[in-house]
Scaffold this active site. Sequence first.
Site, PDB file in Angstrom:
ATOM      1  N   TYR A 180      50.642  60.153  83.504  1.00 18.70           N
ATOM      2  CA  TYR A 180      50.952  61.183  84.484  1.00 18.70           C
ATOM      3  C   TYR A 180      50.044  62.400  84.336  1.00 18.70           C
ATOM      4  O   TYR A 180      49.697  63.058  85.313  1.00 18.70           O
ATOM      5  CB  TYR A 180      52.400  61.644  84.326  1.00 18.70           C
ATOM      6  N   LYS A 196      47.267  62.717  81.535  1.00 24.39           N
ATOM      7  CA  LYS A 196      45.996  62.621  80.815  1.00 24.39           C
ATOM      8  C   LYS A 196      45.285  61.293  81.065  1.00 24.39           C
ATOM      9  O   LYS A 196      45.916  60.294  81.402  1.00 24.39           O
ATOM     10  CB  LYS A 196      46.242  62.796  79.309  1.00 24.39           C
ATOM     11  N   ASP A 230      59.237  61.092  73.723  1.00 25.48           N
ATOM     12  CA  ASP A 230      58.700  59.899  74.388  1.00 25.48           C
ATOM     13  C   ASP A 230      58.200  58.961  73.300  1.00 25.48           C
ATOM     14  O   ASP A 230      57.032  58.967  72.931  1.00 25.48           O
ATOM     15  CB  ASP A 230      57.578  60.287  75.344  1.00 25.48           C
TER      16      ASP A 230
END
Length: 441
Positions: A86, A88, A214
């Site tokens: 989203y 990098k 994450d």
Amino acid sequence: MTKWHFGLRENLGDPAPNSDLTLLHLIRERQREIAPFYTFNHVHGSVEVQSTSPSSDPVRSSTLGPEIGCSDLSGVTVVDFLGAGYTKTVLKVVLAQGLEVALKTVNHQGTDMRSCVEDFRDPEGCQDLVSFKLRKEIILLQRLQHPNIVELKGQCQDSTLVGGITAVLEQGTPVQMIQLLQSPWEERFRVCLGLVRLLHYLSLSPLGSVALLDFQPRQFIMVSGELKLTDLDDAIVAETGCRTSSDCVLQFPLRNFTFPCSGSGVCQGLNEMRNLYNAYRYFFIYLLPHQAPTILKPLVDQIMNTTGELKHGVNKTLEAFEEVLRVYKSGLHLQHMPSSVIEDYAVLKGMGTSGNKEYKCWPSYSHQGCMLSVHSAAEAAHICNSHPQCTSFSFSDQKTWTGILPRRLTNKQPACERFPLLCMMSDCEGLAMEEVGIVET
């Protein structure tokens, strides 16, 4: 329309109504989020360094060698596209001096950038906002240095040269769970051990207890067989605040865990428990139990039970892993193997093999044949006896990460008949694969 970002006046296109203050507010929130990492005193050995401004370059430990800067990134050769998310993009490049590195930059076509531009119609402001994740990752890589965290080799912030901020990282390969599942147990255990050592470090890091929000295999890479964390932009340092234990709940798809609220008003240990259970459900459950040596299975099963139920923290979990490693490296798991298994084999020195093609086994260190790691010729003979195709095995002068020698099992016959040269294992272990063969008599 005039807008202010980071104290710099910029002329931008007409923004969406009421967007100025909203975007500026978001940028200032990101500044406040990473500001504590810059003001943190970082002690490395006897050298203490401090950076006090988010606009200054993150501090780099002098022990890591010269930092790669903007001047080193001119004329790089892009070798491969490693991935994009989203926020990098990661490219594999070769620098002018021949060094292969990974370049991580803002993904200008990514979801975060597109959504921001759609909302605010401010490309430069959105570039500033989206780049904060990469800025945060760079400073965390400076502060958190561990063998299982990817090495930050340098950075650059030059809009003309690299299109914004860029992190220069050591080169690795994305984690492929299918490949790991097909690798020998010793290598799968290495991945899990490295992960637990990393989680132990994060629980006691110089910044405090770090949680990886994450936490999935895609956040890691493999470097020379070692698992390394490479994505830190979603890491948090502060423990969750609470009033009662109902505020200290870890929720997972199949399990929930509730922890006590401490007297100081924080869910003490919640970060490390979050990391530990994610390690269990994404790595341990797939890599650890399958084909573990028989004598080690009780220790492995205990690890699986305690982590699956979060009965122990990361300290005791690491102790359990280190005990498995100690037993495995010592060869104690082979103490009940009968020594007579080697009596049916003869040592042939200075001879090659001929005949049928080498057979393949799984898992193996070689895709062209059957190469396994063993402690001794007796263990190799035991394995060879269990493989119907195996009639001989040979030594390699290489060692695995545990110091154990690989042995190649074959169904080839000796190239010529010769009275076998008997030798002690200590005499054989240093010889190359072609120099010593052990064949069934």
